[in-house]
Design a protein around this motif. Structure first.
Motif, PDB file in Angstrom:
ATOM      1  N   LEU A   1      33.142 -14.212   6.067  1.00 26.27           N
ATOM      2  CA  LEU A   1      34.361 -14.244   6.729  1.00 26.27           C
ATOM      3  C   LEU A   1      34.491 -13.569   7.911  1.00 26.27           C
ATOM      4  O   LEU A   1      34.994 -14.100   8.910  1.00 26.27           O
ATOM      5  CB  LEU A   1      35.338 -13.687   5.612  1.00 26.27           C
ATOM      6  CG  LEU A   1      36.711 -13.605   6.163  1.00 26.27           C
ATOM      7  CD1 LEU A   1      37.116 -15.065   6.053  1.00 26.27           C
ATOM      8  CD2 LEU A   1      37.753 -13.036   4.934  1.00 26.27           C
ATOM      9  N   LEU A   2      34.032 -12.512   8.101  1.00 28.43           N
ATOM     10  CA  LEU A   2      33.709 -11.758   9.390  1.00 28.43           C
ATOM     11  C   LEU A   2      33.181 -12.549  10.423  1.00 28.43           C
ATOM     12  O   LEU A   2      33.698 -12.556  11.701  1.00 28.43           O
ATOM     13  CB  LEU A   2      33.298 -10.425   9.212  1.00 28.43           C
ATOM     14  CG  LEU A   2      34.078  -9.443   8.585  1.00 28.43           C
ATOM     15  CD1 LEU A   2      33.179  -7.884   8.471  1.00 28.43           C
ATOM     16  CD2 LEU A   2      35.454  -8.990   9.082  1.00 28.43           C
ATOM     17  N   VAL A   3      32.084 -13.189  10.062  1.00 29.07           N
ATOM     18  CA  VAL A   3      31.299 -13.874  11.212  1.00 29.07           C
ATOM     19  C   VAL A   3      32.123 -15.149  11.646  1.00 29.07           C
ATOM     20  O   VAL A   3      32.442 -15.619  12.834  1.00 29.07           O
ATOM     21  CB  VAL A   3      29.998 -14.293  10.546  1.00 29.07           C
ATOM     22  CG1 VAL A   3      29.412 -15.461  11.485  1.00 29.07           C
ATOM     23  CG2 VAL A   3      29.232 -13.069  10.587  1.00 29.07           C
ATOM     24  N   THR A   4      32.760 -15.536  10.413  1.00 27.47           N
ATOM     25  CA  THR A   4      33.399 -17.255  10.744  1.00 27.47           C
ATOM     26  C   THR A   4      34.726 -16.530  11.723  1.00 27.47           C
ATOM     27  O   THR A   4      35.094 -17.408  12.586  1.00 27.47           O
ATOM     28  CB  THR A   4      34.127 -17.784   9.564  1.00 27.47           C
ATOM     29  OG1 THR A   4      32.801 -18.056   8.854  1.00 27.47           O
ATOM     30  CG2 THR A   4      34.834 -18.715   9.816  1.00 27.47           C
TER      31      THR A   4
ATOM     32  N   ALA B   1      31.621 -21.926  13.894  1.00 31.64           N
ATOM     33  CA  ALA B   1      31.760 -20.578  13.198  1.00 31.64           C
ATOM     34  C   ALA B   1      31.890 -20.522  11.609  1.00 31.64           C
ATOM     35  O   ALA B   1      30.992 -19.807  10.984  1.00 31.64           O
ATOM     36  CB  ALA B   1      33.152 -19.978  13.768  1.00 31.64           C
ATOM     37  N   LEU B   2      32.395 -21.809  10.816  1.00 31.67           N
ATOM     38  CA  LEU B   2      32.397 -21.636   9.696  1.00 31.67           C
ATOM     39  C   LEU B   2      30.997 -22.072   9.009  1.00 31.67           C
ATOM     40  O   LEU B   2      30.518 -21.482   8.140  1.00 31.67           O
ATOM     41  CB  LEU B   2      33.164 -22.913   9.001  1.00 31.67           C
ATOM     42  CG  LEU B   2      33.396 -23.137   7.620  1.00 31.67           C
ATOM     43  CD1 LEU B   2      33.762 -21.896   6.837  1.00 31.67           C
ATOM     44  CD2 LEU B   2      34.489 -24.254   7.264  1.00 31.67           C
ATOM     45  N   ALA B   3      30.496 -23.211   9.656  1.00 30.95           N
ATOM     46  CA  ALA B   3      28.879 -23.238   9.486  1.00 30.95           C
ATOM     47  C   ALA B   3      27.912 -21.995   9.367  1.00 30.95           C
ATOM     48  O   ALA B   3      27.201 -21.740   8.474  1.00 30.95           O
ATOM     49  CB  ALA B   3      28.351 -24.499  10.264  1.00 30.95           C
ATOM     50  N   LEU B   4      27.864 -21.487  10.674  1.00 32.90           N
ATOM     51  CA  LEU B   4      27.119 -20.312  10.725  1.00 32.90           C
ATOM     52  C   LEU B   4      27.622 -19.366   9.588  1.00 32.90           C
ATOM     53  O   LEU B   4      26.587 -18.615   8.939  1.00 32.90           O
ATOM     54  CB  LEU B   4      27.325 -19.705  11.944  1.00 32.90           C
ATOM     55  CG  LEU B   4      26.284 -18.430  12.361  1.00 32.90           C
ATOM     56  CD1 LEU B   4      24.751 -18.824  12.211  1.00 32.90           C
ATOM     57  CD2 LEU B   4      26.602 -17.687  13.802  1.00 32.90           C
ATOM     58  N   GLY B   5      28.978 -18.941   9.236  1.00 33.04           N
ATOM     59  CA  GLY B   5      29.206 -18.017   8.476  1.00 33.04           C
ATOM     60  C   GLY B   5      28.722 -18.410   7.073  1.00 33.04           C
ATOM     61  O   GLY B   5      28.112 -17.609   6.372  1.00 33.04           O
ATOM     62  N   LEU B   6      29.140 -19.568   6.604  1.00 34.26           N
ATOM     63  CA  LEU B   6      28.555 -20.011   5.285  1.00 34.26           C
ATOM     64  C   LEU B   6      27.290 -20.013   5.048  1.00 34.26           C
ATOM     65  O   LEU B   6      26.405 -19.866   4.027  1.00 34.26           O
ATOM     66  CB  LEU B   6      29.071 -21.614   5.098  1.00 34.26           C
ATOM     67  CG  LEU B   6      30.649 -21.680   4.878  1.00 34.26           C
ATOM     68  CD1 LEU B   6      31.032 -23.287   4.726  1.00 34.26           C
ATOM     69  CD2 LEU B   6      31.000 -20.996   3.676  1.00 34.26           C
TER      70      LEU B   6
END
Length: 530
Positions: free
Chosen positions: A143-146, A157-162
């Protein structure tokens, strides 16, 4: 309600409470590793031409691809995913194995799980609570990364966070299996850590030989899957299904194994010892307890040193005439601002030596805090009830910790020199030159354990802060006064063009000795388990 899961909620709350300091530090470490990159990358590769040159250089440079992986796009978001994605996934995996093993095998090894299981606790509840604690930590990091990268592109951002969170959960499931197979928490961590290391090596070998990351070796590794999510570069959402399938299969295996063993037992029991003991001193016992970890660290540092040494020429080519990159390396390694590729290579080697020394600080903290584990596990008290004094007992572990840190830095220097193919003596001097700073952090860990054992875990925060300041601080252009909070900032950067002053080495060594003396004095005066 399923009786197999009875008490899961209470155990989860207990796990989160116990991890209330450790977990946030890990989560912030994972997130900041990624979120600290966009600004520095934008300052280094601010124009489209510079980013195109980077892509061309990376495509032709196998040694740098082995470390970071291939670049799939030229946006700042894509460069962030390239530079930090694999390492964030690696860190998430280590975080997950620590959490899962701590709340499964460590609980059984200490005897606490048997007490808890005597209450209204289902058979699957402890494992489920541990996995949910790991899921909570990985979800928070994702969540923080996204949220932090959403401004660069919501989908990327969502792809990297997930991807980072999914990598952490895959290794959490692997740690759950290791906790069922092994009899000790140390072995469970070592086994899972070996798989994480193998995943990195497979990915590195695959990426080194395939500019587009399409090697079969890359696809065998979960860390290769993470880079093939291709965040910020035409995302491949279907790759996340590989994480889900692999994690589900491992979880099924972990629960099946947990259902077939008694609390405290394992499928790989410890090998029985000799009929007659062969340990004649407290120091010999400390060596016996810590030699496996030291061997793993030693081999790892030697291998990483060879890799970093082999990257030197490629890294200097990548830097080229980029003034911002030269400035960063100059702050981390010393002499990059001068002319000449040889000087730039020396600065890169100095930077790598400093980074390896900062990681060695993590080793010395773990080795020193083995004292705390022996005390809290009630293994120290029976030993000290015999003709073994506290100082002899502690001295054995401290000798292994401080001597072991010197050994792994020596091997790291040998690896750097062998990989670079030039001046092995200078590379060894560069790594050993950082030893006084490592010893200061180890002595601080010993002082925390000796004086305030309840807060000994804070030594990890000290080592982590030094690592963050040395790794991220120069890229963020932090003031020198902030960088000077780390003991590593006060040591000369070797190899360099000038003879270093001996004063910083002597001062930091004396400081480490004073802290150790204070630690042993405090340990001698306090009660055990107090």
């Amino acid at each position: 309600m399923n009786t197999q899961l009875a008490g899961t909620g209470a155990l989860l709350r207990l796990a989160l409470r116990r991890d209330r300091v450790m977990a946030p530090v890990w989560i912030l470490g994972v997130a900041m590793l990624v979120l600290s990159l966009p600004g520095s990358l934008e300052s280094v590769y601010g124009t489209a031409a510079e980013r195109e040159r980077l892509l061309a250089t990376m495509t032709a440079n196998g040694s740098l691809r082995a470390l970071y992986g291939p670049v799939f796009g030229d946006s700042i978001g894509a460069l962030t995913a390239w530079r930090g994605g694999v390492f964030a996934g690696l860190l998430a995996g280590v975080m997950s194995l620590v959490i899962v093993v701590r709340h499964t095998r460590e609980e059984e090894e200490s005897g606490r799980q048997e007490l808890l299981s005597a209450a209204m606790v289902g058979r699957r509840a402890p494992l489920t609570a541990a996995l949910l604690a790991a899921l909570t930590a990985n979800a928070a990091a994702a969540l923080l990364v996204t949220a932090g990268l959403a401004g660069r592109g919501a989908a990327g951002a969502l792809a990297l966070g997930l991807g980072i969170g999914a990598t952490g959960m895959l290794f959490a499931a692997l740690a759950a299996i290791a906790a069922q197979l092994t009899e000790s928490a140390r072995l469970a961590k070592g086994l899972t850590g070996a798989f994480i290391g193998a995943a990195f090596v497979l990915r590195a070998a695959g990426d080194a030989g395939a500019p587009d990351g399409g090697s079969a070796l890359t696809w065998i590794s979960p860390l290769g899957w993470l880079e093939h999510v291709r965040a910020f570069a035409a995302e491949r959402w279907w790759v996340l299904a590989l994480f889900a399938a692999a994690s589900a299969a491992q979880l099924v295996a972990a629960y099946a194994l947990a259902a077939r063993r008694d609390v405290g037992m394992s499928f790989l029991p410890a090998r029985p010892g000799p009929a007659r003991g062969r340990l004649g001193s407290a120091g010999a016992l400390a060596w016996r307890l810590q030699r496996g970890a030291l061997l793993g660290w030693s081999l790892g540092f030697l291998a990483v040193g060879v890799v970093f040494g082999g990257m030197t020429d490629g890294a200097t080519e990548l830097v080229g005439d980029n003034a911002r990159t030269r400035e960063i390396i100059e702050r981390m390694g010393g002499q990059a601002g001068q002319a000449g590729q040889g000087v730039l290579a020396d600065a890169f080697l100095a930077t790598m030596a400093g980074m390896l020394a900062m990681v060695a600080a993590l080793y010395i903290v773990s080795a020193v805090l083995r004292l705390s584990a022996e005390e809290s596990g009630q293994r120290a008290e029976p030993l000290l009830a015999n003709a073994v004094g506290r100082l002899r007992w502690a001295g054995g572990h401290l000798a292994v910790a401080f001597g072991g840190s010197a050994l792994i830095l020596l091997l790291a220097g040998l690896g750097l020199g062998i990989g670079h193919g030039e001046d092995i003596g200078g590379a060894v001097a560069a790594t050993l030159g950082q030893l006084p700073a490592v010893w200061v952090i180890g002595a601080l860990a010993a002082l925390l354990y000796g004086a305030v054992p309840r807060f000994a875990v804070a030594a990890w925060a000290v080592a982590g802060a030094a690592l963050a300041l040395g790794w991220v601080g120069p890229a963020l252009n932090l003031p020198q006064a902030v960088l000077d909070l780390s003991p590593f900032a006060h040591l000369p950067k070797l190899p360099g063009g000038q003879d270093p002053s001996w004063a910083p080495f002597v001062a930091l060594t004396a400081l480490a000795a004073a802290l150790l003396a204070a630690a042993l004095t405090a340990l001698r005066r306090r009660d055990l388990a107090a």
